[in-house]
Design a protein around this motif. Structure first.
Motif, mmCIF file in Angstrom:
data_model
loop_
_atom_site.group_PDB
_atom_site.id
_atom_site.type_symbol
_atom_site.label_atom_id
_atom_site.label_comp_id
_atom_site.label_asym_id
_atom_site.label_seq_id
_atom_site.Cartn_x
_atom_site.Cartn_y
_atom_site.Cartn_z
ATOM 1 N N ASP A 128 0.828 -1.216 0.000
ATOM 2 C CA ASP A 128 0.000 0.000 0.000
ATOM 3 C C ASP A 128 0.855 1.254 0.000
ATOM 4 O O ASP A 128 0.518 2.252 -0.653
ATOM 5 C CB ASP A 128 -0.926 0.005 1.223
ATOM 6 N N TYR A 129 1.953 1.228 0.741
ATOM 7 C CA TYR A 129 2.865 2.376 0.776
ATOM 8 C C TYR A 129 3.468 2.594 -0.608
ATOM 9 O O TYR A 129 3.508 3.720 -1.114
ATOM 10 C CB TYR A 129 3.956 2.123 1.815
ATOM 11 N N ALA A 132 1.003 4.108 -3.021
ATOM 12 C CA ALA A 132 0.814 5.538 -2.794
ATOM 13 C C ALA A 132 1.971 6.338 -3.385
ATOM 14 O O ALA A 132 1.761 7.407 -3.975
ATOM 15 C CB ALA A 132 0.686 5.815 -1.302
ATOM 16 N N SER A 135 1.711 6.301 -7.167
ATOM 17 C CA SER A 135 0.537 7.058 -7.610
ATOM 18 C C SER A 135 0.781 8.558 -7.598
ATOM 19 O O SER A 135 0.058 9.319 -8.253
ATOM 20 C CB SER A 135 -0.667 6.733 -6.722
ATOM 21 N N SER A 136 1.805 8.984 -6.862
ATOM 22 C CA SER A 136 2.104 10.419 -6.768
ATOM 23 C C SER A 136 3.064 10.897 -7.849
ATOM 24 O O SER A 136 3.338 12.098 -7.953
ATOM 25 C CB SER A 136 2.696 10.736 -5.390
ATOM 26 N N SER A 177 0.073 8.349 2.275
ATOM 27 C CA SER A 177 -1.341 8.039 2.079
ATOM 28 C C SER A 177 -2.095 8.436 3.346
ATOM 29 O O SER A 177 -2.068 9.588 3.750
ATOM 30 C CB SER A 177 -1.533 6.555 1.757
ATOM 31 N N ASP A 178 -2.717 7.456 4.037
ATOM 32 C CA ASP A 178 -3.478 7.755 5.249
ATOM 33 C C ASP A 178 -2.777 7.185 6.482
ATOM 34 O O ASP A 178 -1.715 6.578 6.397
ATOM 35 C CB ASP A 178 -4.908 7.211 5.129
ATOM 36 N N THR A 181 -2.115 3.358 6.445
ATOM 37 C CA THR A 181 -0.976 2.967 5.600
ATOM 38 C C THR A 181 0.344 3.260 6.309
ATOM 39 O O THR A 181 1.265 2.437 6.293
ATOM 40 C CB THR A 181 -1.026 3.715 4.257
#
Length: 278
Positions: A128-129, A132, A135-136, A177-178, A181
């Protein structure tokens, strides 16, 4: 002679070292070609990594260049004759070449060292990290491109050689992310730090008079120190650094960063406290 279209980083390194040996011997490419009984163009192709060189010819060149470092010559022979087609080859044409070159370097490395300032090192990232982070990126990647990069990163994480990561507190606190994450990433970092081959050190914000950890780098230990490589990320892709003067600079830099960081047990306690804050 069939010319290569896309030489790998290891093939380029061999070519670079052969050119350095020739230049140290005070010979030009025409003179080297005469000693080997080939055309100057062939020497140029070899030194540009556009063509390979056999073990016999490599040893003859080393002899003509008055290189007496047997261990170094043997290491160059290994570079010249290795035909390994690793797992990363399935990504050729799908990912940037620098991704494959880094995988190949890591596969053949004796050890790895990393300094991280903004992100947790890729070899220690959760899925997940990593998603993220990818995705940036700009320009934006497609879903398919992101997933390919995540698959490739997971495969890179299957390493067993000694690995030392020095991570700045900024990289641990930045939420790519959040909260979930970030918490999962810190937990994963704690788990990995317990592995025998992985050492994690932290540089806290409150360290006085320290500016050495100003940029990210990966130090890849080669078969010999003179065949080490430093990998630096840049906007256009990864840069592979291998001159002896630069390697010495990065060795010194890493020693300073390592000496200033917290001990591994203190670092685990630090990461644990950060995780509890989330």
């Amino acid at each position: 002679m069939v010319k290569r279209r896309e030489p790998t980083a290891r093939q380029v390194r061999l070519a670079t070292e052969l050119r350095r040996l020739r230049e140290t011997a005070g010979l030009n490419s025409r003179q080297a070609a005469g000693l080997l009984g080939v055309s100057p163009a062939q020497i140029t192709h070899i030194e540009s990594a556009l063509a390979g060189v056999s073990e016999q010819r490599l040893r003859r060149l080393a002899s003509h260049y008055a290189c007496t470092d047997k261990e170094f010559i043997d290491a160059l022979v290994t570079l010249a004759t290795d035909r390994t087609r690793g797992w990363w080859e399935k990504y050729r044409g799908l990912l940037p070449t620098s991704f494959l070159d880094l995988s190949e370097l890591e596969h053949h490395a004796r050890f790895l060292r990393h300094v991280a300032v903004l992100y947790v090192p890729g070899l220690l990232q959760t899925e997940d990290y990593a998603r993220a982070v990818f995705s940036s990126r700009l320009p934006e990647l497609t879903v398919e491109e992101i997933e390919l990069r995540i698959q490739h990163r997971r495969a890179r994480q299957e390493f067993t050689i000694p690995y030392e990561a020095v991570i700045h507190e900024a990289a641990l606190r930045i939420r790519v992310s959040d909260r979930a994450t970030s918490r999962a990433q810190l937990t994963r970092l704690l788990e990995l730090s317990e592995a025998d081959h992985i050492t994690v050190r932290v540089i806290p914000f409150d360290l006085d008079d320290f500016a050495s950890a100003s940029s990210t780098m990966t130090y890849v230990g080669g078969p010999l120190p003179k065949l080490d490589t430093v990998v630096r990320d840049a906007l256009h892709g990864s840069a592979f650094i291998d001159s002896e003067a630069q390697l010495n600079t990065y060795r010194t830099s890493f020693r300073k960063v390592e000496a200033a960081s917290l001990e591994p047990e203190q670092s685990r306690e630090f990461v644990h406290r950060l995780a509890k804050e989330l």
